[in-house]
Design an enzyme around this catalytic site. Sequence first.
Site, PDB file in Angstrom:
ATOM      1  N   THR A  46       0.869  -1.190   0.080  1.00  0.00           N
ATOM      2  CA  THR A  46       0.040  -0.030  -0.198  1.00  0.00           C
ATOM      3  C   THR A  46       0.816   1.382   0.001  1.00  0.00           C
ATOM      4  O   THR A  46       1.968   1.000   0.475  1.00  0.00           O
ATOM      5  CB  THR A  46      -0.895   0.046   1.154  1.00  0.00           C
ATOM      6  OG1 THR A  46      -0.305   0.551   2.462  1.00  0.00           O
ATOM      7  CG2 THR A  46      -1.546  -1.144   1.594  1.00  0.00           C
ATOM      8  N   GLY A  47       0.338   2.085  -0.484  1.00  0.00           N
ATOM      9  CA  GLY A  47       1.375   3.527  -0.527  1.00  0.00           C
ATOM     10  C   GLY A  47       2.098   3.552  -1.839  1.00  0.00           C
ATOM     11  O   GLY A  47       2.912   4.539  -1.597  1.00  0.00           O
ATOM     12  N   ALA A  48       2.099   2.435  -2.630  1.00  0.00           N
ATOM     13  CA  ALA A  48       3.085   2.288  -3.631  1.00  0.00           C
ATOM     14  C   ALA A  48       3.109   3.334  -4.819  1.00  0.00           C
ATOM     15  O   ALA A  48       3.976   3.269  -5.502  1.00  0.00           O
ATOM     16  CB  ALA A  48       3.090   0.893  -3.949  1.00  0.00           C
ATOM     17  N   GLY A  74       7.285   7.860  -2.870  1.00  0.00           N
ATOM     18  CA  GLY A  74       7.969   7.694  -1.666  1.00  0.00           C
ATOM     19  C   GLY A  74       8.528   6.518  -1.166  1.00  0.00           C
ATOM     20  O   GLY A  74       9.012   5.769  -2.104  1.00  0.00           O
ATOM     21  N   TYR A 106      -1.341  18.580  13.662  1.00  0.00           N
ATOM     22  CA  TYR A 106      -0.529  17.356  13.031  1.00  0.00           C
ATOM     23  C   TYR A 106       0.311  16.834  13.898  1.00  0.00           C
ATOM     24  O   TYR A 106       0.507  15.468  14.181  1.00  0.00           O
ATOM     25  CB  TYR A 106      -0.119  17.684  11.676  1.00  0.00           C
ATOM     26  CG  TYR A 106       1.300  18.875  11.886  1.00  0.00           C
ATOM     27  CD1 TYR A 106       0.963  20.105  11.568  1.00  0.00           C
ATOM     28  CD2 TYR A 106       2.346  18.301  12.206  1.00  0.00           C
ATOM     29  CE1 TYR A 106       1.620  21.067  11.433  1.00  0.00           C
ATOM     30  CE2 TYR A 106       3.367  19.337  12.108  1.00  0.00           C
ATOM     31  CZ  TYR A 106       3.131  20.497  11.817  1.00  0.00           C
ATOM     32  OH  TYR A 106       4.109  21.571  11.687  1.00  0.00           O
TER      33      TYR A 106
HETATM   34  N1  LIG Z   1       8.744  10.637   5.274  1.00  0.00           N
HETATM   35  C1  LIG Z   1       9.396  10.096   6.315  1.00  0.00           C
HETATM   36  O1  LIG Z   1      10.131  10.775   7.008  1.00  0.00           O
HETATM   37  C2  LIG Z   1       8.549   8.956   7.277  1.00  0.00           C
HETATM   38  C3  LIG Z   1       9.044   8.888   8.412  1.00  0.00           C
HETATM   39  C4  LIG Z   1       8.534   7.866   9.450  1.00  0.00           C
HETATM   40  C5  LIG Z   1       7.212   7.007   8.802  1.00  0.00           C
HETATM   41  N2  LIG Z   1       7.011   7.509   7.425  1.00  0.00           N
HETATM   42  C6  LIG Z   1       5.837   6.771   6.892  1.00  0.00           C
HETATM   43  O2  LIG Z   1       6.239   5.929   5.901  1.00  0.00           O
HETATM   44  C7  LIG Z   1       5.177   5.889   5.118  1.00  0.00           C
HETATM   45  C8  LIG Z   1       5.239   6.381   3.587  1.00  0.00           C
HETATM   46  O3  LIG Z   1       5.477   7.748   3.683  1.00  0.00           O
HETATM   47  P1  LIG Z   1       6.268   8.584   2.623  1.00  0.00           P
HETATM   48  O4  LIG Z   1       7.125   9.397   3.421  1.00  0.00           O
HETATM   49  O5  LIG Z   1       6.858   7.885   1.591  1.00  0.00           O
HETATM   50  O6  LIG Z   1       5.202   9.510   2.059  1.00  0.00           O
HETATM   51  P2  LIG Z   1       4.163   9.733   0.770  1.00  0.00           P
HETATM   52  O7  LIG Z   1       5.215  10.013  -0.356  1.00  0.00           O
HETATM   53  O8  LIG Z   1       3.240  10.618   0.837  1.00  0.00           O
HETATM   54  O9  LIG Z   1       3.637   8.164   0.645  1.00  0.00           O
HETATM   55  C9  LIG Z   1       2.323   7.669   1.325  1.00  0.00           C
HETATM   56  C10 LIG Z   1       1.664   7.124   0.517  1.00  0.00           C
HETATM   57  O10 LIG Z   1       0.214   6.777   1.041  1.00  0.00           O
HETATM   58  C11 LIG Z   1      -0.645   6.966   0.021  1.00  0.00           C
HETATM   59  N3  LIG Z   1      -1.947   7.241   0.819  1.00  0.00           N
HETATM   60  C12 LIG Z   1      -2.281   8.196   1.550  1.00  0.00           C
HETATM   61  N4  LIG Z   1      -3.519   8.238   1.796  1.00  0.00           N
HETATM   62  C13 LIG Z   1      -4.123   7.049   1.152  1.00  0.00           C
HETATM   63  C14 LIG Z   1      -5.401   6.765   0.936  1.00  0.00           C
HETATM   64  N5  LIG Z   1      -6.448   7.006   1.798  1.00  0.00           N
HETATM   65  N6  LIG Z   1      -5.683   5.596   0.297  1.00  0.00           N
HETATM   66  C15 LIG Z   1      -4.694   4.977  -0.468  1.00  0.00           C
HETATM   67  N7  LIG Z   1      -3.279   5.526  -0.400  1.00  0.00           N
HETATM   68  C16 LIG Z   1      -3.110   6.725   0.450  1.00  0.00           C
HETATM   69  C17 LIG Z   1      -0.399   8.032  -1.023  1.00  0.00           C
HETATM   70  O11 LIG Z   1      -0.760   8.083  -1.827  1.00  0.00           O
HETATM   71  P3  LIG Z   1      -1.248   9.556  -2.854  1.00  0.00           P
HETATM   72  O12 LIG Z   1       0.133   9.694  -3.418  1.00  0.00           O
HETATM   73  O13 LIG Z   1      -2.278   9.219  -3.664  1.00  0.00           O
HETATM   74  O14 LIG Z   1      -1.703  10.506  -1.835  1.00  0.00           O
HETATM   75  C18 LIG Z   1       1.320   7.688  -0.925  1.00  0.00           C
HETATM   76  O15 LIG Z   1       1.450   6.800  -1.997  1.00  0.00           O
HETATM   77  C19 LIG Z   1       3.894   6.552   5.663  1.00  0.00           C
HETATM   78  O16 LIG Z   1       3.183   5.597   6.420  1.00  0.00           O
HETATM   79  C20 LIG Z   1       4.461   7.473   6.602  1.00  0.00           C
HETATM   80  O17 LIG Z   1       3.644   7.826   7.953  1.00  0.00           O
HETATM   81  C21 LIG Z   1       7.833   8.403   6.730  1.00  0.00           C
END
Ligand SMILES: NC(=O)c1ccc[n+]([C@@H]2O[C@H](COP(=O)([O-])OP(=O)(O)OC[C@H]3O[C@@H](n4cnc5c(N)ncnc54)[C@H](OP(=O)(O)O)[C@@H]3O)[C@@H](O)[C@H]2O)c1
Length: 290
Positions: free
Chosen positions: A12-14, A17, A173
């Site tokens: 999921t989230g693919a 990021g 947030y």
């Molecule tokens: N970046 C960091 O520093 C960090 C640190 C700790 C943990 N994390 C965790 O790592 C995970 C990935 O985050 P990331 O940093 O790679 O951010 P990201 O690029 O925003 O990736 C998040 C993904 O989740 C998808 N998503 C959000 N809401 C959704 C929904 N309702 N239904 C389906 N897909 C949904 C987004 O899709 P859309 O593109 O369509 O919105 C996106 O593909 C997250 O769970 C985040 O909390 C990140």
Amino acid sequence: MASINGRTALVTGATGGLAKAIATALAREGATVVVVGRTEARAKEAVRNIRAAVPDAILEPLACDLSNQASILSAAEEFLSRHDELHVLVNAAGVFRKERHVTADGLELTFATNVMGYFLLTNLLLDALKRGASRDQGHPSRIVNIASKYSGGPSVTKIDFDDLQTAEGSYSYLRSTPPTMLGRVLLTQEFAERLRGSNVVVNAVHPGLVKNTGLLQDVGGPFRWVTNTFGKTAEKAADTAVWLATSPEAAAVTGKLWAKRKELPTPGMGSDTDARKRLWEECMRLSKIL
Ligand SMILES: NC(=O)c1ccc[n+]([C@@H]2O[C@H](COP(=O)([O-])OP(=O)(O)OC[C@H]3O[C@@H](n4cnc5c(N)ncnc54)[C@H](OP(=O)(O)O)[C@@H]3O)[C@@H](O)[C@H]2O)c1
């Protein structure tokens, strides 16, 4: 790293990021990767992007809005109509929102996506994970949950069960998001407990700061600047999740939080058995589909 050739992974989230980097790495290892995006168009776009990096990847798009319970149910049904077994489930979709939003199910969006989305999808796919594991006892099925280990006081290491939806007046947030990451750790522990003896293992990952992802676009400001300046790339941050999903060394561990391929102590409520049971019960109570 073990081959996952011929095995099926759902990520999921693919669409962006960290999760896109994980899906790409699993596809490169030969897995059939089910690429989940919030809409069919987003999932198909992600398939095209991953295929550009791994031309012989075996990829399937799957639409699922993880903030919407009806969408989660229909995505699970769609997956199960195509596949009898699942071997790897990576729950990585997540949000970080400046303003409070309420979903069609009446839940606060961050909680709905980061906690309920992962709880519901995982429960709906559990039988497929168990079937995938039972075929080959040497290979457990694996659930990998992207979470985060926030350090600091109780506001980031504690779940306020009296305000699980961070109500209008209390929303920020920083108040809403860290508890959802702790919630993923607690539910990881609870899933592990409930799955004992099933040959399905479940672990959580603290990826650290990951730069240039979509996560902090909405929040912006210094938090985003720090992450984009000091964070690691998504490809580098994906390493521990891919290791947990594929390596023989990680096949026997369950219910733990990991970073850099090492086990981490869980912060705050992370060692509170009552809290994890209570969160499970709350999620069940808020579910319309289980
Ligand atoms: N970046 C960091 O520093 C960090 C640190 C700790 C943990 N994390 C965790 O790592 C995970 C990935 O985050 P990331 O940093 O790679 O951010 P990201 O690029 O925003 O990736 C998040 C993904 O989740 C998808 N998503 C959000 N809401 C959704 C929904 N309702 N239904 C389906 N897909 C949904 C987004 O899709 P859309 O593109 O369509 O919105 C996106 O593909 C997250 O769970 C985040 O909390 C990140």
